[in-house]
Design a protein around this motif. Sequence first.
Motif, PDB file in Angstrom:
ATOM      1  N   ARG A 173       0.818  -1.222   0.000  1.00 31.59           N
ATOM      2  CA  ARG A 173       0.000   0.000   0.000  1.00 31.59           C
ATOM      3  C   ARG A 173       0.852   1.273   0.000  1.00 31.59           C
ATOM      4  O   ARG A 173       0.679   2.162  -0.848  1.00 31.59           O
ATOM      5  CB  ARG A 173      -0.928  -0.006   1.220  1.00 31.59           C
ATOM      6  CG  ARG A 173      -1.820   1.218   1.308  1.00 31.59           C
ATOM      7  CD  ARG A 173      -2.634   1.227   2.573  1.00 31.59           C
ATOM      8  NE  ARG A 173      -3.614   0.157   2.596  1.00 31.59           N
ATOM      9  CZ  ARG A 173      -3.605  -0.861   3.455  1.00 31.59           C
ATOM     10  NH1 ARG A 173      -2.661  -0.959   4.373  1.00 31.59           N
ATOM     11  NH2 ARG A 173      -4.525  -1.784   3.411  1.00 31.59           N
ATOM     12  N   SER A 192     -11.743  -9.116   0.229  1.00 29.23           N
ATOM     13  CA  SER A 192     -12.184  -7.727   0.392  1.00 29.23           C
ATOM     14  C   SER A 192     -11.038  -6.799   0.794  1.00 29.23           C
ATOM     15  O   SER A 192     -11.112  -5.592   0.562  1.00 29.23           O
ATOM     16  CB  SER A 192     -13.330  -7.639   1.411  1.00 29.23           C
ATOM     17  OG  SER A 192     -12.866  -7.929   2.706  1.00 29.23           O
ATOM     18  N   GLY A 234     -10.299  -3.491  -1.066  1.00 35.21           N
ATOM     19  CA  GLY A 234     -10.115  -2.263  -0.278  1.00 35.21           C
ATOM     20  C   GLY A 234      -8.883  -1.500  -0.733  1.00 35.21           C
ATOM     21  O   GLY A 234      -8.884  -0.263  -0.778  1.00 35.21           O
ATOM     22  N   LEU A 293      -9.908   0.265  -3.939  1.00 31.65           N
ATOM     23  CA  LEU A 293     -10.789   1.408  -3.659  1.00 31.65           C
ATOM     24  C   LEU A 293     -10.038   2.554  -2.975  1.00 31.65           C
ATOM     25  O   LEU A 293     -10.277   3.726  -3.269  1.00 31.65           O
ATOM     26  CB  LEU A 293     -11.969   0.962  -2.789  1.00 31.65           C
ATOM     27  CG  LEU A 293     -13.025   0.120  -3.512  1.00 31.65           C
ATOM     28  CD1 LEU A 293     -14.006  -0.475  -2.512  1.00 31.65           C
ATOM     29  CD2 LEU A 293     -13.771   0.964  -4.541  1.00 31.65           C
ATOM     30  N   GLY A 294      -9.124   2.207  -2.088  1.00 33.71           N
ATOM     31  CA  GLY A 294      -8.329   3.226  -1.395  1.00 33.71           C
ATOM     32  C   GLY A 294      -7.456   4.002  -2.360  1.00 33.71           C
ATOM     33  O   GLY A 294      -7.347   5.230  -2.282  1.00 33.71           O
ATOM     34  N   GLU A 303      -8.992   3.038   6.748  1.00 29.41           N
ATOM     35  CA  GLU A 303      -7.920   2.054   6.605  1.00 29.41           C
ATOM     36  C   GLU A 303      -8.130   1.106   5.433  1.00 29.41           C
ATOM     37  O   GLU A 303      -7.793  -0.078   5.498  1.00 29.41           O
ATOM     38  CB  GLU A 303      -7.783   1.271   7.919  1.00 29.41           C
ATOM     39  CG  GLU A 303      -7.379   2.178   9.070  1.00 29.41           C
ATOM     40  CD  GLU A 303      -7.225   1.437  10.378  1.00 29.41           C
ATOM     41  OE1 GLU A 303      -6.909   0.245  10.353  1.00 29.41           O
ATOM     42  OE2 GLU A 303      -7.443   2.067  11.425  1.00 29.41           O
ATOM     43  N   ASP A 304      -8.739   1.628   4.387  1.00 29.71           N
ATOM     44  CA  ASP A 304      -8.953   0.829   3.181  1.00 29.71           C
ATOM     45  C   ASP A 304      -9.823  -0.409   3.415  1.00 29.71           C
ATOM     46  O   ASP A 304      -9.716  -1.384   2.677  1.00 29.71           O
ATOM     47  CB  ASP A 304      -7.616   0.363   2.569  1.00 29.71           C
ATOM     48  CG  ASP A 304      -6.873   1.497   1.890  1.00 29.71           C
ATOM     49  OD1 ASP A 304      -7.429   2.606   1.815  1.00 29.71           O
ATOM     50  OD2 ASP A 304      -5.742   1.261   1.457  1.00 29.71           O
ATOM     51  N   ARG A 305     -10.642  -0.391   4.475  1.00 32.71           N
ATOM     52  CA  ARG A 305     -11.560  -1.510   4.657  1.00 32.71           C
ATOM     53  C   ARG A 305     -12.813  -1.181   3.848  1.00 32.71           C
ATOM     54  O   ARG A 305     -13.410  -0.113   4.039  1.00 32.71           O
ATOM     55  CB  ARG A 305     -11.956  -1.699   6.151  1.00 32.71           C
ATOM     56  CG  ARG A 305     -10.805  -1.787   7.125  1.00 32.71           C
ATOM     57  CD  ARG A 305      -9.801  -2.845   6.819  1.00 32.71           C
ATOM     58  NE  ARG A 305     -10.401  -4.148   6.518  1.00 32.71           N
ATOM     59  CZ  ARG A 305      -9.734  -5.126   5.943  1.00 32.71           C
ATOM     60  NH1 ARG A 305      -8.483  -4.963   5.583  1.00 32.71           N
ATOM     61  NH2 ARG A 305     -10.319  -6.266   5.710  1.00 32.71           N
ATOM     62  N   CYS A 306     -13.210  -2.071   2.937  1.00 34.13           N
ATOM     63  CA  CYS A 306     -14.317  -1.706   2.050  1.00 34.13           C
ATOM     64  C   CYS A 306     -15.675  -2.139   2.600  1.00 34.13           C
ATOM     65  O   CYS A 306     -16.704  -1.846   2.004  1.00 34.13           O
ATOM     66  CB  CYS A 306     -14.083  -2.246   0.642  1.00 34.13           C
ATOM     67  SG  CYS A 306     -14.192  -4.018   0.465  1.00 34.13           S
TER      68      CYS A 306
END
Lengths: 107, 146
Positions: free
Chosen positions: A30, A57, A61, A64-65, B107-110
């Motif tokens: 990341r 996921s 995530g 998406l981030g 924290e990038d948790r979707c």
Amino acid sequence: MDALKITLSEGVLTAKLSGDMDHHGVSEVRETIDENLYRAMPTVLNLDLSGVEFIDSSGLGLILGRYEKARELGTQVVISNPSKRTKKLITMTGIDKMMTIKEEVKK
Amino acid sequence: MKKQQINHVTCRFASKSQNEALARSIITGFLLPLDPDAEELADMRCAVSEAVTNCIVHAYRNGDGIITLGAKAYSDRSVKIVISDNGCGIADVEQARKPLFTTLPGEDRCGMGFSIMESFSDKLTVISHVGRGTKVTLTRRLNDRT
């Protein structure tokens, strides 16, 4: 095999991800993607998923981030070469409606 | 004919992110003798990964803890997988199961973990007690093999 390979060419920053895009795997890549994104300020961020063997996921995530961060910079995000399995999860969660998916042309 | 249990396994491992891959390997090893198709196997691996990640990230907040993974296989080709922890518990399970809900938005948790688990199971039950832990049970019947 490296989990991440970054290249920059003609305004396109490509992050080639490999291996497992789970919570453990994404925590290792990341920061590097973000550092390169902010340094290069590219026109396009290409997330190349051709080497991804597993995604859940946490991997979604990560996508998406990066999408949120890129959008703030005016950078377009493209997902390229997802496997059939990766594409299933991308479609299931509606990410395919947010960004362009490019698939490798099979020879 | 009443279904019978034909195999079972229980494993306990530390709440460490590298054990997400271990959990997937355990469930793969358990399911392979049942001859699942590739899609079924991938679905169950993903569902287990989601549940274990929840234990690590949410239940134990990336701290120390023990995760228990149990699996049972039955004669009708159904499989029951139980992932449990002794972590912080979930105050509102119904809310936690809603798509896009996350307690860690930065924290990038979707917020798709439970939705993915539900999609990949025939039945998903979540029992949680605040301060005591959470038990997630995934049930799926594998396709008949010819």
